[in-house]
Design a protein around this motif. Structure first.
Motif, PDB file in Angstrom:
ATOM      1  N   GLU A 156       1.361  -1.456  -0.301  1.00  0.00           N
ATOM      2  CA  GLU A 156       0.356   0.463   0.212  1.00  0.00           C
ATOM      3  C   GLU A 156       0.914   0.880  -0.248  1.00  0.00           C
ATOM      4  O   GLU A 156       1.917   1.376   0.971  1.00  0.00           O
ATOM      5  CB  GLU A 156      -0.767  -0.017   1.282  1.00  0.00           C
ATOM      6  CG  GLU A 156      -1.775  -0.884   0.875  1.00  0.00           C
ATOM      7  CD  GLU A 156      -2.894  -0.884   2.831  1.00  0.00           C
ATOM      8  OE1 GLU A 156      -2.991   0.259   2.794  1.00  0.00           O
ATOM      9  OE2 GLU A 156      -3.717  -2.191   3.293  1.00  0.00           O
ATOM     10  N   GLU A 157       0.428   1.925  -1.276  1.00  0.00           N
ATOM     11  CA  GLU A 157       1.405   3.068  -1.011  1.00  0.00           C
ATOM     12  C   GLU A 157       0.224   4.638  -0.222  1.00  0.00           C
ATOM     13  O   GLU A 157      -0.512   4.610  -0.675  1.00  0.00           O
ATOM     14  CB  GLU A 157       2.105   3.772  -2.504  1.00  0.00           C
ATOM     15  CG  GLU A 157       2.444   3.088  -3.305  1.00  0.00           C
ATOM     16  CD  GLU A 157       3.095   3.022  -4.523  1.00  0.00           C
ATOM     17  OE1 GLU A 157       2.621   4.044  -4.539  1.00  0.00           O
ATOM     18  OE2 GLU A 157       2.928   2.389  -5.131  1.00  0.00           O
ATOM     19  N   THR A 158       0.910   4.630   0.616  1.00  0.00           N
ATOM     20  CA  THR A 158       0.288   6.187   1.319  1.00  0.00           C
ATOM     21  C   THR A 158       0.689   6.938   1.357  1.00  0.00           C
ATOM     22  O   THR A 158       2.031   7.086   1.573  1.00  0.00           O
ATOM     23  CB  THR A 158       0.081   5.541   3.219  1.00  0.00           C
ATOM     24  OG1 THR A 158       1.098   4.923   3.483  1.00  0.00           O
ATOM     25  CG2 THR A 158      -0.756   4.103   3.104  1.00  0.00           C
ATOM     26  N   VAL A 159       0.709   8.027   1.534  1.00  0.00           N
ATOM     27  CA  VAL A 159       1.166   9.721   0.701  1.00  0.00           C
ATOM     28  C   VAL A 159       1.197  10.258   2.650  1.00  0.00           C
ATOM     29  O   VAL A 159       0.111  10.423   2.575  1.00  0.00           O
ATOM     30  CB  VAL A 159       0.964  10.258   0.162  1.00  0.00           C
ATOM     31  CG1 VAL A 159       2.100  12.145  -0.117  1.00  0.00           C
ATOM     32  CG2 VAL A 159       0.736   9.690  -0.960  1.00  0.00           C
ATOM     33  N   PRO A 160       2.087  10.981   3.596  1.00  0.00           N
ATOM     34  CA  PRO A 160       1.994  11.577   4.685  1.00  0.00           C
ATOM     35  C   PRO A 160       1.207  11.973   4.267  1.00  0.00           C
ATOM     36  O   PRO A 160       1.138  13.183   3.448  1.00  0.00           O
ATOM     37  CB  PRO A 160       3.221  10.968   5.245  1.00  0.00           C
ATOM     38  CG  PRO A 160       4.249  11.471   3.804  1.00  0.00           C
ATOM     39  CD  PRO A 160       4.213  10.547   3.111  1.00  0.00           C
ATOM     40  N   ALA A 161       0.198  13.137   5.497  1.00  0.00           N
ATOM     41  CA  ALA A 161       0.104  14.055   5.026  1.00  0.00           C
ATOM     42  C   ALA A 161       0.761  15.331   5.042  1.00  0.00           C
ATOM     43  O   ALA A 161       1.520  15.613   6.199  1.00  0.00           O
ATOM     44  CB  ALA A 161      -1.780  14.155   6.036  1.00  0.00           C
TER      45      ALA A 161
END
Length: 119
Positions: A91-96
């Motif tokens: 899962e590629e999650t982008v930090p806020a």
């Protein structure tokens, strides 16, 4: 079969190291003088020299045999294919990103009076 050849290969390597270390130094490697067969073009074949050649040939043969066995075992498959499963999904999650209010200095009414520190 492969384990037997590998053990023989390791024993040949150790034997080759031992035989080479037992041989008399010919000298001349670092400019040091060595006596004996300086006049002849070829040194006399000693028993240790013959054993060294025998061990070296056997070592090369076991190396080639191990290479052939490893190539047959691999048979063009990759490591992931042999594991039997697919790669796990990542899962590629982008930090806020921080909001602009966190980056700006506080407004005039929000500031507390600066009190000098007593050191």
């Amino acid at each position: 079969m492969e384990n037997v050849i590998l053990i023989v290969h390791l024993l040949l390597a150790l034997g080759l190291i031992g035989v080479v270390l037992l041989q008399r130094s010919e000298g001349g490697g670092l400019g040091m003088g060595g006596g004996g067969g300086a006049m002849s073009g070829r040194a006399a074949a000693t028993a240790l020299g013959k054993v060294t050649w025998l061990l070296a040939i056997a070592f090369i043969c076991t190396s080639i045999t191990l290479t052939i066995l490893a190539a047959q075992k691999a048979s063009g498959t990759s490591v992931l294919d042999r594991l039997g499963g697919s790669a796990p999904e990542v899962e590629e999650t982008v930090p806020a990103l921080p909001t602009g209010e966190d980056l700006l200095p506080p407004a005039d009414g929000d500031t507390a009076p600066l009190v000098p520190r007593a050191d």
